[in-house]
Design a protein around this motif. Sequence first.
Motif, PDB file in Angstrom:
ATOM      1  N   ARG A  28      79.020  51.762  30.193  1.00 34.39           N
ATOM      2  CA  ARG A  28      78.875  50.352  30.482  1.00 34.39           C
ATOM      3  C   ARG A  28      79.997  49.904  31.404  1.00 34.39           C
ATOM      4  O   ARG A  28      81.041  50.517  31.486  1.00 34.39           O
ATOM      5  N   GLY A  29      79.773  48.813  32.076  1.00 36.45           N
ATOM      6  CA  GLY A  29      80.823  48.229  32.893  1.00 36.45           C
ATOM      7  C   GLY A  29      80.812  48.748  34.314  1.00 36.45           C
ATOM      8  O   GLY A  29      80.120  49.689  34.668  1.00 36.45           O
ATOM      9  N   ASN A  30      81.608  48.121  35.125  1.00 39.46           N
ATOM     10  CA  ASN A  30      81.712  48.457  36.533  1.00 39.46           C
ATOM     11  C   ASN A  30      82.793  49.510  36.732  1.00 39.46           C
ATOM     12  O   ASN A  30      83.934  49.295  36.344  1.00 39.46           O
ATOM     13  N   PRO A  31      82.475  50.680  37.329  1.00 38.83           N
ATOM     14  CA  PRO A  31      83.508  51.691  37.536  1.00 38.83           C
ATOM     15  C   PRO A  31      84.684  51.175  38.348  1.00 38.83           C
ATOM     16  O   PRO A  31      85.764  51.747  38.297  1.00 38.83           O
ATOM     17  N   ALA A  32      84.494  50.113  39.095  1.00 39.93           N
ATOM     18  CA  ALA A  32      85.601  49.570  39.879  1.00 39.93           C
ATOM     19  C   ALA A  32      86.618  48.857  39.004  1.00 39.93           C
ATOM     20  O   ALA A  32      87.730  48.582  39.424  1.00 39.93           O
ATOM     21  N   LYS A  33      86.223  48.554  37.748  1.00 41.90           N
ATOM     22  CA  LYS A  33      87.134  47.870  36.844  1.00 41.90           C
ATOM     23  C   LYS A  33      88.022  48.906  36.183  1.00 41.90           C
ATOM     24  O   LYS A  33      87.704  49.460  35.145  1.00 41.90           O
ATOM     25  N   VAL A  34      89.144  49.211  36.804  1.00 44.10           N
ATOM     26  CA  VAL A  34      90.015  50.279  36.350  1.00 44.10           C
ATOM     27  C   VAL A  34      91.361  49.702  35.970  1.00 44.10           C
ATOM     28  O   VAL A  34      91.603  48.511  36.075  1.00 44.10           O
ATOM     29  N   SER A  35      92.276  50.597  35.522  1.00 43.06           N
ATOM     30  CA  SER A  35      93.629  50.150  35.223  1.00 43.06           C
ATOM     31  C   SER A  35      94.194  49.427  36.428  1.00 43.06           C
ATOM     32  O   SER A  35      94.076  49.884  37.558  1.00 43.06           O
ATOM     33  N   GLY A  36      94.833  48.310  36.198  1.00 44.89           N
ATOM     34  CA  GLY A  36      95.412  47.552  37.285  1.00 44.89           C
ATOM     35  C   GLY A  36      94.557  46.382  37.706  1.00 44.89           C
ATOM     36  O   GLY A  36      94.997  45.550  38.487  1.00 44.89           O
ATOM     37  N   ALA A  37      93.316  46.311  37.206  1.00 46.20           N
ATOM     38  CA  ALA A  37      92.468  45.164  37.520  1.00 46.20           C
ATOM     39  C   ALA A  37      93.068  43.913  36.890  1.00 46.20           C
ATOM     40  O   ALA A  37      93.762  43.988  35.887  1.00 46.20           O
ATOM     41  N   PRO A  38      92.807  42.735  37.460  1.00 46.75           N
ATOM     42  CA  PRO A  38      93.442  41.506  36.981  1.00 46.75           C
ATOM     43  C   PRO A  38      92.833  40.988  35.689  1.00 46.75           C
ATOM     44  O   PRO A  38      92.259  39.907  35.639  1.00 46.75           O
ATOM     45  N   LEU A 226      92.441  56.091  19.286  1.00 45.82           N
ATOM     46  CA  LEU A 226      93.202  55.513  18.187  1.00 45.82           C
ATOM     47  C   LEU A 226      94.362  54.663  18.688  1.00 45.82           C
ATOM     48  O   LEU A 226      94.649  53.596  18.147  1.00 45.82           O
ATOM     49  N   VAL A 227      95.034  55.122  19.742  1.00 42.38           N
ATOM     50  CA  VAL A 227      96.159  54.361  20.286  1.00 42.38           C
ATOM     51  C   VAL A 227      95.687  52.995  20.777  1.00 42.38           C
ATOM     52  O   VAL A 227      96.340  51.970  20.543  1.00 42.38           O
ATOM     53  N   VAL A 228      94.538  52.967  21.456  1.00 39.39           N
ATOM     54  CA  VAL A 228      94.017  51.696  21.972  1.00 39.39           C
ATOM     55  C   VAL A 228      93.645  50.767  20.821  1.00 39.39           C
ATOM     56  O   VAL A 228      93.945  49.568  20.847  1.00 39.39           O
ATOM     57  N   ILE A 229      93.003  51.307  19.795  1.00 38.75           N
ATOM     58  CA  ILE A 229      92.570  50.477  18.668  1.00 38.75           C
ATOM     59  C   ILE A 229      93.766  49.945  17.881  1.00 38.75           C
ATOM     60  O   ILE A 229      93.814  48.769  17.510  1.00 38.75           O
ATOM     61  N   LEU A 230      94.749  50.804  17.623  1.00 41.31           N
ATOM     62  CA  LEU A 230      95.879  50.391  16.797  1.00 41.31           C
ATOM     63  C   LEU A 230      96.840  49.466  17.531  1.00 41.31           C
ATOM     64  O   LEU A 230      97.353  48.506  16.951  1.00 41.31           O
ATOM     65  N   LEU A 231      97.108  49.749  18.796  1.00 44.40           N
ATOM     66  CA  LEU A 231      98.145  49.022  19.521  1.00 44.40           C
ATOM     67  C   LEU A 231      97.597  48.044  20.547  1.00 44.40           C
ATOM     68  O   LEU A 231      98.343  47.229  21.086  1.00 44.40           O
ATOM     69  N   GLY A 232      96.295  48.123  20.846  1.00 42.76           N
ATOM     70  CA  GLY A 232      95.720  47.289  21.890  1.00 42.76           C
ATOM     71  C   GLY A 232      95.506  45.854  21.469  1.00 42.76           C
ATOM     72  O   GLY A 232      95.445  45.526  20.280  1.00 42.76           O
ATOM     73  N   GLU A 233      95.386  44.997  22.464  1.00 46.18           N
ATOM     74  CA  GLU A 233      95.158  43.574  22.251  1.00 46.18           C
ATOM     75  C   GLU A 233      94.063  43.087  23.188  1.00 46.18           C
ATOM     76  O   GLU A 233      93.894  43.600  24.293  1.00 46.18           O
ATOM     77  N   THR A 234      93.342  42.091  22.739  1.00 45.62           N
ATOM     78  CA  THR A 234      92.370  41.411  23.588  1.00 45.62           C
ATOM     79  C   THR A 234      92.234  39.984  23.092  1.00 45.62           C
ATOM     80  O   THR A 234      92.397  39.720  21.900  1.00 45.62           O
ATOM     81  N   ARG A 235      91.964  39.057  23.996  1.00 45.09           N
ATOM     82  CA  ARG A 235      91.761  37.677  23.563  1.00 45.09           C
ATOM     83  C   ARG A 235      90.288  37.299  23.603  1.00 45.09           C
ATOM     84  O   ARG A 235      89.927  36.153  23.399  1.00 45.09           O
ATOM     85  N   ARG A 236      89.440  38.291  23.896  1.00 44.22           N
ATOM     86  CA  ARG A 236      88.005  38.039  23.929  1.00 44.22           C
ATOM     87  C   ARG A 236      87.374  38.480  22.613  1.00 44.22           C
ATOM     88  O   ARG A 236      87.484  39.638  22.229  1.00 44.22           O
ATOM     89  N   ARG A 237      86.714  37.591  21.930  1.00 45.24           N
ATOM     90  CA  ARG A 237      85.976  37.987  20.739  1.00 45.24           C
ATOM     91  C   ARG A 237      84.736  38.775  21.163  1.00 45.24           C
ATOM     92  O   ARG A 237      84.137  38.514  22.195  1.00 45.24           O
ATOM     93  N   ASN A 238      84.369  39.757  20.335  1.00 42.99           N
ATOM     94  CA  ASN A 238      83.236  40.627  20.646  1.00 42.99           C
ATOM     95  C   ASN A 238      83.433  41.331  21.987  1.00 42.99           C
ATOM     96  O   ASN A 238      82.484  41.576  22.727  1.00 42.99           O
ATOM     97  N   SER A 239      84.689  41.627  22.302  1.00 46.86           N
ATOM     98  CA  SER A 239      84.994  42.253  23.587  1.00 46.86           C
ATOM     99  C   SER A 239      84.636  43.730  23.564  1.00 46.86           C
ATOM    100  O   SER A 239      84.557  44.361  22.512  1.00 46.86           O
ATOM    101  N   GLU A 240      84.404  44.281  24.747  1.00 49.31           N
ATOM    102  CA  GLU A 240      84.137  45.698  24.878  1.00 49.31           C
ATOM    103  C   GLU A 240      85.454  46.464  24.891  1.00 49.31           C
ATOM    104  O   GLU A 240      86.521  45.910  25.155  1.00 49.31           O
ATOM    105  N   SER A 241      85.371  47.760  24.624  1.00 55.09           N
ATOM    106  CA  SER A 241      86.579  48.568  24.501  1.00 55.09           C
ATOM    107  C   SER A 241      87.395  48.599  25.784  1.00 55.09           C
ATOM    108  O   SER A 241      88.621  48.713  25.743  1.00 55.09           O
ATOM    109  N   ASP A 242      86.736  48.477  26.952  1.00 56.94           N
ATOM    110  CA  ASP A 242      87.468  48.479  28.216  1.00 56.94           C
ATOM    111  C   ASP A 242      88.350  47.248  28.377  1.00 56.94           C
ATOM    112  O   ASP A 242      89.230  47.222  29.237  1.00 56.94           O
TER     113      ASP A 242
END
Length: 310
Positions: A28-38, A226-242
Motif C-alpha cells: 500500500r502507499g506511494n513508493p515515493a513516500k520514503v524516509s525523509g518525506a515531510p 518491533l522497533v517501530v511498534i515499540l518506539l514509534g509515534e504517530t498522531r494519526r488515528r487508524n494510521s498505516e504502519s508507514d
Amino acid sequence: MKVSLLFSLSLLTTALAIPFHALELEPRGNPAKVSGAPDPVPTLNPVGKSHSSVLVHPWIPASAIKNSSRSPCPLLNTLANHGYLDRSGRRLKKSDFETGLVQGINLELTFAAALTDNAFFKLADNYGFNPEDPRANLDLEQLNVPNETEHDQSMTRKDVIQGDTLHQQPKMIAQVLGDSTPPSYPYLNTSSFGRTRLRRANESLAIGSRPLRPEEVASCNGEAALVVILLGETRRRNSESDDWLVKKERAGMWFSDERFPWGWKRSSVPITLGMMNEFAGRIVFWQNYWKGLDCGLGSGKGETLPLGKC
C-alpha cells in the motif's frame, strides 16, 4: 503485486522463529513516500500508548548487577534492565518470560506463551532439560545458540563466522541510524528499516555467511517491525504502519543502552501477531523497493544510484 510473507517474530532472542502462517500482504502507499518525506512531527503523546513505564521500572544496566547474564536480544535485555525479568537474567522459567513480555510491552498473552514454548523446545537438547517441566529455566546468555535461537544478519550483532554474536556493536548501531534518506533525517521508519534489512543481508553474504532460512528472514523483519511498534509515534488515528516514525535518539538508546527511553509508554492495546505482520510486511515491501533501485545496497539491475538520491 502481492508480497507473500511467512512471518515469525523473534522476541525471546534475535533468532527465535515460529512459522505461524503465511500472510498475503498487498503493498500500500506511494513508493515515493520514503524516509525523509515531510511527514508531520509526531505528538508527545502518541496514539495507542499508555502510562509511562520508565518511572515504575527504572533502568539499571547489567554492568551494575553482579554476575548478570544477557542475551543477543535487545528486547529481553531491556526487560531485564528494567526489572520486568529478574535483573540478574538468570534461572528464568517460561512463566517468567511470559510475564515479562506481557507486563513489559503488552505482548498478547498467547503470542508470548507460544514464543516462549518454542525457545524452550529448541534449547532442551542443548541444555538437557524437559521443556514441558515448569521448573525448567535458562540464563539469558544461553539463548546465544547459533542456528537455533540466534541468527546471522542481526542489525546490531556480528555474524557467527565473525566471532562475538552476543554483544551489540556501536558501529553497526550507527549504520542503522544512518539508513534513513537523507542520513540526517531525524527519524527511522518502515522504509529505513527496509534499507537496513537489505544492507545487512548483502553484508552477511559478502563475508561468506550462509543464506538465512525463510523463518530466519521472517524473524529479521519481525525484529525491525518491533522497533517501530515499540518506539514509534504517530498522531494519526487508524494510521498505516508507514506513518509511524521512530526518533533516532530513542532508537539509539534502545540499541546502545538496552533501555526504554525516558518517557516511553507501552502500547495501550496488546501487541498481536496481526499487528507485527502488518509492519513487517511494509518493511519487506520497502526492502524490495530499495533492491529494485539498487541504491548501493542491493544487487538490482541497472545503474547503481548514489545513496543521497534514493
